[in-house]
Motif scaffolding. Structure first.
Motif, PDB file in Angstrom:
ATOM      1  N   GLY A 174       0.796  -1.224   0.000  1.00 46.43           N
ATOM      2  CA  GLY A 174       0.000   0.000   0.000  1.00 46.43           C
ATOM      3  C   GLY A 174       0.830   1.276   0.000  1.00 46.43           C
ATOM      4  N   LEU A 175       2.102   1.184  -0.377  1.00 47.98           N
ATOM      5  CA  LEU A 175       2.973   2.364  -0.409  1.00 47.98           C
ATOM      6  C   LEU A 175       2.800   3.121  -1.723  1.00 47.98           C
ATOM      7  CD1 LEU A 175       6.216   0.796   1.111  1.00 47.98           C
ATOM      8  CD2 LEU A 175       4.456   2.146   2.281  1.00 47.98           C
ATOM      9  N   SER A 176       3.391   4.306  -1.805  1.00 50.30           N
ATOM     10  CA  SER A 176       3.268   5.151  -2.997  1.00 50.30           C
ATOM     11  C   SER A 176       3.790   4.474  -4.256  1.00 50.30           C
ATOM     12  CB  SER A 176       4.025   6.471  -2.788  1.00 50.30           C
ATOM     13  OG  SER A 176       3.442   7.196  -1.747  1.00 50.30           O
ATOM     14  N   LYS A 177       4.968   3.863  -4.181  1.00 51.20           N
ATOM     15  CA  LYS A 177       5.595   3.246  -5.351  1.00 51.20           C
ATOM     16  C   LYS A 177       5.585   1.719  -5.251  1.00 51.20           C
ATOM     17  CE  LYS A 177       7.932   3.739  -9.207  1.00 51.20           C
ATOM     18  NZ  LYS A 177       7.359   4.401 -10.365  1.00 51.20           N
ATOM     19  N   LEU A 178       6.092   1.196  -4.148  1.00 52.77           N
ATOM     20  CA  LEU A 178       6.207  -0.249  -3.923  1.00 52.77           C
ATOM     21  C   LEU A 178       4.847  -0.807  -3.518  1.00 52.77           C
ATOM     22  CD1 LEU A 178       8.087  -2.759  -3.591  1.00 52.77           C
ATOM     23  CD2 LEU A 178       8.433  -2.004  -1.228  1.00 52.77           C
ATOM     24  N   LYS A 179       4.278  -1.673  -4.348  1.00 50.25           N
ATOM     25  CA  LYS A 179       2.928  -2.196  -4.090  1.00 50.25           C
ATOM     26  C   LYS A 179       2.920  -3.546  -3.388  1.00 50.25           C
ATOM     27  CE  LYS A 179       1.085   1.389  -5.718  1.00 50.25           C
ATOM     28  NZ  LYS A 179       0.597   2.360  -4.746  1.00 50.25           N
TER      29      LYS A 179
END
Length: 171
Positions: free
Chosen positions: A121-126
């Motif tokens: 759920g991070l900005s870049k790393l899913k």
């Protein structure tokens, strides 16, 4: 005749000493090996991730030194050995591989305590996944919605591999 019992006793003692030495030398090598031989393969003990203002970070914690590693774009993530697809969301994927490394000790006991499959759920790393611990290779997969850029570095005390994925500032 008087000296024969004395000679027999000496012969018996000498024979016993020779047999004892022979038995000690004939012990299986594996009986002495665990104390004498210890693996120096770095152990992967954890993996973690975190979001920061301008980048997301993936960290692999190790016991021992950080081994050589690669970070490679791949078209899909698969589990080592089986080739089965890794169920992570995303359209872009990176394979992070450490060699030589293991997630288990010489006795085969698992030492890796991190996530095996995790949406972030991070900005870049899913998402991240442990995709392999096989024959001296430990492999992770990372998933993204957009093409990733990254920098990788090694940090010490404790030993760890750090992979950062920059993104527009969100703070």
């Amino acid at each position: 005749m008087r000296h024969q019992p004395h000679r027999r006793r000496i012969t018996a003692l000498a024979t016993g000493a020779v047999l004892t030495a022979a038995l000690a030398l004939a012990a299986p090598a594996s009986a002495a090996a665990p104390a004498a031989v210890r693996s120096t393969t770095p152990l992967v003990v954890n993996a973690r991730y975190g979001g920061h203002c301008a980048y997301d970070r993936f960290v692999v914690d190790l016991q021992g030194s950080v081994p050589p590693y690669t970070v490679t774009p791949v078209s899909e993530l698969v589990y080592d050995g089986s080739g089965k697809p890794v169920p992570l969301p995303g359209r872009y994927f990176l394979e992070i591989r450490l060699h030589p490394a293991a997630g288990h000790d010489d006795a085969g006991t698992n030492v890796y305590q991190g996530p095996k499959l995790q949406q972030t759920g991070l900005s870049k790393l899913k998402g991240i996944a442990l995709t392999g611990d096989f024959e001296g290779y430990v492999t992770f997969g990372a998933s993204f919605d957009t093409p990733p850029t990254w920098t990788a570095s090694v940090l010490h005390a404790p030993e760890r591999l750090v992979v950062d994925f920059p993104h527009p500032a969100s703070c």
